[in-house]
Design an enzyme around this catalytic site. Structure first.
Site, PDB file in Angstrom:
ATOM      1  N   LYS A 675     103.351 100.589  40.866  1.00 15.67           N
ATOM      2  CA  LYS A 675     104.564  99.850  41.217  1.00 15.67           C
ATOM      3  C   LYS A 675     105.692 100.399  40.354  1.00 15.67           C
ATOM      4  O   LYS A 675     105.793 100.095  39.169  1.00 15.67           O
ATOM      5  CB  LYS A 675     104.347  98.356  40.946  1.00 15.67           C
ATOM      6  CG  LYS A 675     105.533  97.497  41.350  1.00 15.67           C
ATOM      7  CD  LYS A 675     105.214  96.047  41.083  1.00 15.67           C
ATOM      8  CE  LYS A 675     106.421  95.112  41.108  1.00 15.67           C
ATOM      9  NZ  LYS A 675     107.702  95.598  40.742  1.00 15.67           N
ATOM     10  N   GLU A 755     102.531  97.010  26.927  1.00 17.58           N
ATOM     11  CA  GLU A 755     103.429  97.569  25.898  1.00 17.58           C
ATOM     12  C   GLU A 755     104.739  96.835  26.062  1.00 17.58           C
ATOM     13  O   GLU A 755     105.370  96.940  27.118  1.00 17.58           O
ATOM     14  CB  GLU A 755     103.678  99.059  26.147  1.00 17.58           C
ATOM     15  CG  GLU A 755     102.454  99.876  26.459  1.00 17.58           C
ATOM     16  CD  GLU A 755     101.785 100.385  25.210  1.00 17.58           C
ATOM     17  OE1 GLU A 755     102.474 100.420  24.167  1.00 17.58           O
ATOM     18  OE2 GLU A 755     100.605 100.725  25.275  1.00 17.58           O
ATOM     19  N   CYS A 789     112.283 101.534  23.942  1.00 16.51           N
ATOM     20  CA  CYS A 789     111.671 100.453  23.165  1.00 16.51           C
ATOM     21  C   CYS A 789     111.581 100.858  21.698  1.00 16.51           C
ATOM     22  O   CYS A 789     111.528 100.024  20.816  1.00 16.51           O
ATOM     23  CB  CYS A 789     110.326 100.026  23.721  1.00 16.51           C
ATOM     24  SG  CYS A 789     109.359 101.372  24.332  1.00 16.51           S
ATOM     25  N   GLU A 889     115.737  91.627  21.013  1.00 14.39           N
ATOM     26  CA  GLU A 889     115.830  92.986  21.557  1.00 14.39           C
ATOM     27  C   GLU A 889     117.027  93.064  22.498  1.00 14.39           C
ATOM     28  O   GLU A 889     117.184  92.233  23.393  1.00 14.39           O
ATOM     29  CB  GLU A 889     114.549  93.337  22.331  1.00 14.39           C
ATOM     30  CG  GLU A 889     114.592  94.757  22.837  1.00 14.39           C
ATOM     31  CD  GLU A 889     113.288  95.196  23.484  1.00 14.39           C
ATOM     32  OE1 GLU A 889     112.720  94.414  24.248  1.00 14.39           O
ATOM     33  OE2 GLU A 889     112.856  96.336  23.219  1.00 14.39           O
TER      34      GLU A 889
END
Ligand code: FAD
Length: 1002
Positions: A675, A755, A789, A889
């Site tokens: 996906k 992750e 990230c 974040e």
């Protein structure tokens, strides 16, 4: 019988050597004590490392206690045989003895003295007495400005001002100097008294061969006023040659600037040639052809090259061909070859031979004589503070000598000093062999004995071979494109044209090896110009999701039982195909994901790495292991695939992460439903096509674009899915984990590999090299607009370094170019979508409320180009650890700078967030490095470098806490997550007879 040329060369070399060896410094002179320091360094490799490092950090040590601490950390530990005098200094500076301050100041004085040996003064005014003394002794000079690395345009401008000031200041002083025929006259006429050497990297902070034309233009803009001043004051200007990556740029700047009308008749310009470069002869040919074509003269300084260690290390790290010779005599031989060509080109070249090697110098002297050139038709140049006895001998022969004389402060001068120390103490150094090793004259004057490398055509690009599944060899990372090479720049541009010219295309889903069209489609746009539709893909719904699961399940038995070697072979073939199409894939990433060319290329390279690495890993894990060794029992440990894998990928590494997760599952024997991320489906289409072309059987790779959560949720809960591999935000990751628990697979518990995010910090120590700290923060925080990230979003700076760091970081941020990623000068491109932009801007507003905004670039007049989703880099200071921008974040180009009073506080702040992904430390204290290694608990800790750009295997990547559940991507444990171990035990004893172990099959 008349002597041969070679005999005359050796005779000259012997004569210089003989005279020089008589001129040894006396035992009590300052030179002797500093020479002794070098002797220590030469005697012990470990001590040399520590001395180089101590010299490097020394100027950043502001207090006695700091100096004492560093001295102890560097020299007072096992494995370093510190000389007695040094041990004495260490014991005294550290203690409470009344002479402690005295010992500290003795060491400080020694090091300053050492620096002063190589530096003529702090600035023009300070240097004038030393320069005058040089001239009085019959030696000319060329001044070099030492400095910090240029990380901002403010700093580049300051360099330009310094160069201009030096020319003015020196011209005024030089006018009063008495005429000295040896240094003021050459065969072709009078010589300028003022001679300046310039480094192009000091003049443009964004210099980068990836932006070749832009860098040439920017450097020339800064050089023009300097060259005008050179003409006005009658000074000579020489462009130094620096690292190989700037070689072509420097040559282009030199020739194109001098082609401009106003500089056409300026004949005091010069450039350097580095003989250690394997293709230095081609550089010389090019320069000569240019000068002859333009009917002009120029000065040419032949050197061997000062960056040998750097070039060999970087080439090894990058997997690039080494641009320099690796056999010292090859460099010497190239030097001799170029010497002759230069002397044969007196119609256009004013030659200078820069060397301390008497053999190299003797070749120049004898060749000039043989060609009938006067002794003043060339000059000899040496570094200030090096090889003084040789200088005396050369001057004694009536030859013109010029010293390369650096000016500058001690701190910025350290890189230069370290290079000189390295050079003086290298085993191959002529000075070391002559004055330290006491090599016999007969040896030192011999012609260089070249290797087979000399004369061979240098390799320009790395050669990479396809892996053979029977014998793939050790894994090595795919070398990145070296944009210092013209062919790499051109290949990328051609690829960009090719991708653009393909126009917008539509792609169906792939389910069970067949195209599947749907009523709905998903458009992919260029984030730098959202009006440009790059293509579209069919949009899968629940029905297609169901079909994809069915196809994957149907493929499972066959794929599971396919030998590991055959599965690995698919990955190796895909890697080879990807290498072939690499540039076009990178160009597509630039358009679809908004990656600049270096970032886009790196992403493709990482995808190739995953294929190569996981292929090898599966070969390793695919071998059943015998367990135990008792007779009558046969135990085998082996793995089976977990089943059908759902791979949900992000857009920020649109090929690398996609390929990594997909290929790991595939090679483990798990059919996959991919996906792709909503913004980057076109890149995913290419990966699926390549895997199929590489032999992935129908149904093992199913492609199901379906933006939004609906189909994703459906698949996460689906009983036909056994494993979910996800990379993305923490919120989505946690929700997947919870759904997976509540909705098990038909065959058992669903495994989730997730992750997730990061709130990564770099700690900048009080003794940090701020050149490194600032440059690496910029890259880590702002490249790809901070949308990694691993990106740095916090910098925790110790108080003593804080203000300088912030000042330089702010200026460096202001110097970044924002724009379309396809433009080579762009450092910061757009963010991925309008929603991402709005989210980041929300954090920026939050930051303004809770901290001080120190830097932000304004949009250009008329707004950002192309209506792209741009967010300018922002630096916030005075940020408190509890602030939202210090905890959450952001995934954008926003960095929060926090001040810490000491390392305890820095570590508390660094660890005080819910994530633990990447972290960094910039420090030169071994004890600090040691402690931070232990106590800064993150998945990937980087010391004295940036915190992004992890490489497969070397920096296997992934974190813990809320940063993820799963093992490191690109690491030795990753594939295990897609596998279930089984053990089969057979009793091999029948009727009391057990076959011998060695007869049993594995
Ligand atoms: C006036 C002046 C200006 C200079 N300007 C520049 C400049 O612009 N750019 C620049 O790069 N350098 C410059 N240098 C530095 C110069 O390159 C070094 O001083 C020089 O390399 C030392 O060479 P040498 O002939 O004195 O000594 P040698 O001892 O004969 O040679 C040492 C050199 O050999 C080379 N070498 C060492 N090991 C190996 C090996 N294993 N394989 C192959 N080659 C090896 C390296 O270049 C090393 O520096 C300049 C030097 C002078 C004197």
């Amino acid at each position: 019988m008349a002597a041969t040329t070679e005999e005359r060369i050796q005779a000259i070399a012997r004569a210089i050597l003989g005279a020089a060896r008589e001129d040894k410094p006396s035992r009590l002179s300052r030179e002797h004590i500093q020479g002794e320091m070098m002797e220590w360094a030469m005697a012990d490799g470990r001590l040399k490392v520590e001395m180089l490092r101590f010299v490097d950090v020394f100027p950043a040590l502001h207090s006695r206690s700091e100096m004492s601490r560093h001295l102890r950390e560097y020299f007072a530990h096992q494995g370093v045989a510190a000389p007695r005098m040094l041990r004495w200094g260490i014991s005294l500076t550290g203690g409470r003895s009344p002479v402690a301050p005295l010992a500290g100041s003795v060491i400080r004085r020694q090091l300053r003295g050492f620096a002063q040996r190589f530096i003529v003064g702090r600035d023009a005014r300070d240097a004038i007495p030393a320069l005058k003394a040089l001239r009085d002794a019959g030696t000319g000079f060329t001044l070099d400005v030492l400095g910090e690395a240029t990380v901002s345009e403010a700093e580049a401008h300051a360099y330009q001002t310094t160069y201009l000031g030096l020319l003015d200041g020196l011209a005024a002083a030089a006018a009063g100097w008495p005429h000295n025929a040896v240094v003021d006259e050459a065969a072709w006429g009078p010589l300028p008294r003022v001679n300046l050497s310039l480094k192009i990297t000091s003049l443009y902070s964004q210099i980068d061969p990836v932006d070749f034309e832009g860098s040439v233009t920017a450097v020339k803009d800064r050089l023009r006023p300097i060259f005008r001043k050179g003409i006005e004051t009658g000074a000579a200007l020489t462009l130094d040659l620096e690292q190989f990556r700037y070689r072509d740029l420097t040559l282009a700047v030199f020739t194109s600037l001098l082609d401009e009308d106003e500089f056409r008749s300026y004949d005091l310009a010069g450039i350097v040639l580095q003989a250690y470069l394997r293709d230095a002869d081609k550089d010389l040919d090019g320069l000569l052809a240019w000068a002859r074509d333009r009917r002009r003269v120029f000065s040419l300084r032949l050197v061997k090259g000062a960056y040998w260690d750097y070039e060999t290390v970087i080439a090894a790290q990058e997997g690039w061909p080494v641009p320099v010779f690796t056999h010292k005599p090859d460099t010497d031989a190239m030097y001799e070859k170029l010497t002759r060509v230069m002397l044969l080109s007196a119609d256009v070249v004013r030659p200078a031979f820069a060397s301390h090697n008497v053999r190299s110098l003797a070749v120049a002297i004898e060749t000039a004589r043989e060609l009938g050139l006067a002794d003043d038709a060339y000059e000899i140049q040496m570094l200030h503070g090096m090889g003084d006895p040789i200088k005396t001998a050369v001057r004694g022969m009536g030859l013109r000598l010029r010293e390369y004389a650096p000016v500058g402060e001690l701190i910025p001068g350290m890189a230069y000093l370290v290079r000189r120390l390295l050079e003086n103490t290298a085993n191959d150094s002529f000075l070391r062999q002559t004055f330290v090793e006491g090599a016999a004259a007969d040896e030192l004057v011999l012609p260089p004995r070249t290797s087979a490398d000399f004369g061979a055509e240098p390799q320009r690009l790395p050669g990479v071979r396809a892996a053979d599944p029977d014998d793939p060899g050790a894994f090595v990372n795919q070398p990145h494109a070296d944009f210092a090479r013209r062919e790499c720049r051109e290949a990328y541009l051609a690829a960009l044209d090719a991708v653009r010219s393909r126009g917008s295309r539509h792609y169906p889903l792939r389910i069970g090896g067949r195209d599947v069209e749907t009523a709905r489609s998903l458009e992919s746009v260029d984030p730098a110009s959202p009006g440009d539709v790059l293509g579209s893909v069919a949009y899968g719904g629940r029905a297609e999701a169901e079909a994809a699961v069915a196809a994957a399940r149907a493929a499972l038995p066959g794929w599971r039982d396919t030998p590991a070697k055959e599965r690995a072979a698919v990955l190796f073939r895909a890697a080879e195909l990807m290498r072939g199409e690499g540039r076009e894939l990178a160009a597509l990433e630039t358009l679809e994901a908004g990656k600049t060319r270096r970032e886009a290329n790196a992403d493709v390279d990482e995808a190739i790495d995953f294929l190569e690495y996981y292929g090898r890993e599966m070969l390793r894990l695919g071998k059943p292991r015998r367990m135990g060794s008792v007779p009558g029992e046969h135990n085998v440990y082996f793995y089976q695939p977990r089943g059908v894998a759902l791979v949900i990928v992000p857009w920020n590494f649109p090929l690398a992460i996609l390929t990594g997760m997909t290929s790991a599952a595939l090679v483990a024997g798990c059919p996959v439903i991919v996906k792709p991320a909503g913004p980057t489906p076109l890149i995913a289409v290419q990966m699926v096509r390549l895997l199929e072309a590489a032999g992935a059987p129908a149904g093992t790779v199913n492609f199901l674009p379906s933006p939004g959560g609906e189909v994703g949720d459906f698949l996460v809960r689906h009983p036909g899915v056994d494993l979910i591999a996800f990379t993305g935000s923490m919120d989505v990751g946690l929700s997947i984990i919870s759904h997976a628990v509540q909705h098990p697979a038909a065959d058992g518990v669903k495994k989730v590999i997730a992750e997730m995010g990061g709130k990564n910090a770099i700690i900048v120590d009080a003794d940090a090299d701020l050149d490194v700290a600032v440059a690496e923060t910029i890259v880590s925080a702002f490249h790809y607009s901070g949308q990694k990230c691993s990106a740095a979003s916090r910098v925790i700076v110790l108080e003593a370094a804080h203000d300088d760091f912030v000042r330089r970081l702010v200026e460096a941020t202001r110097s970044l170019r924002i724009g379309p990623p396809a433009d080579p000068g762009t450092r910061v491109g757009p963010v991925i979508t309008a929603e991402a932009k709005a989210r980041i801007e929300g954090f920026i507003e939050q930051g303004k409320r809770e901290a001080t905004l120190a830097a932000a670039l304004e949009p250009p007049e008329g707004g950002w180009p192309g209506g792209g989703y741009y967010v300018a880099p922002h630096v916030f200071v005075d940020v408190k650890p509890g602030a939202v921008i210090a905890r959450e974040e952001i995934f954008g180009p926003v960095v929060a700078v926090l001040k810490a009073t000491d390392l305890d506080e820095a570590l508390t702040i660094a660890n005080g967030v819910k994530y633990a992904l990447t972290g960094g430390l910039i420090s030169r204290s071994p004890a600090t490095i040691d402690r931070v290694r232990r106590e800064f608990r993150v998945g990937n800790l980087y010391i004295n470098r940036g915190i992004t750009g992890a490489l497969v295997e070397r920096q296997a990547f992934g974190g813990f806490k809320m940063s993820g559940v799963g093992s490191k991507a690109g690491g030795p444990d990753y594939l295990l997550q897609f596998l279930e171990p089984r053990v089969i035990t057979e009793n091999t004893m029948r009727r009391g007879f057990a076959p011998p172990e060695e007869l049993l099959a594995d």
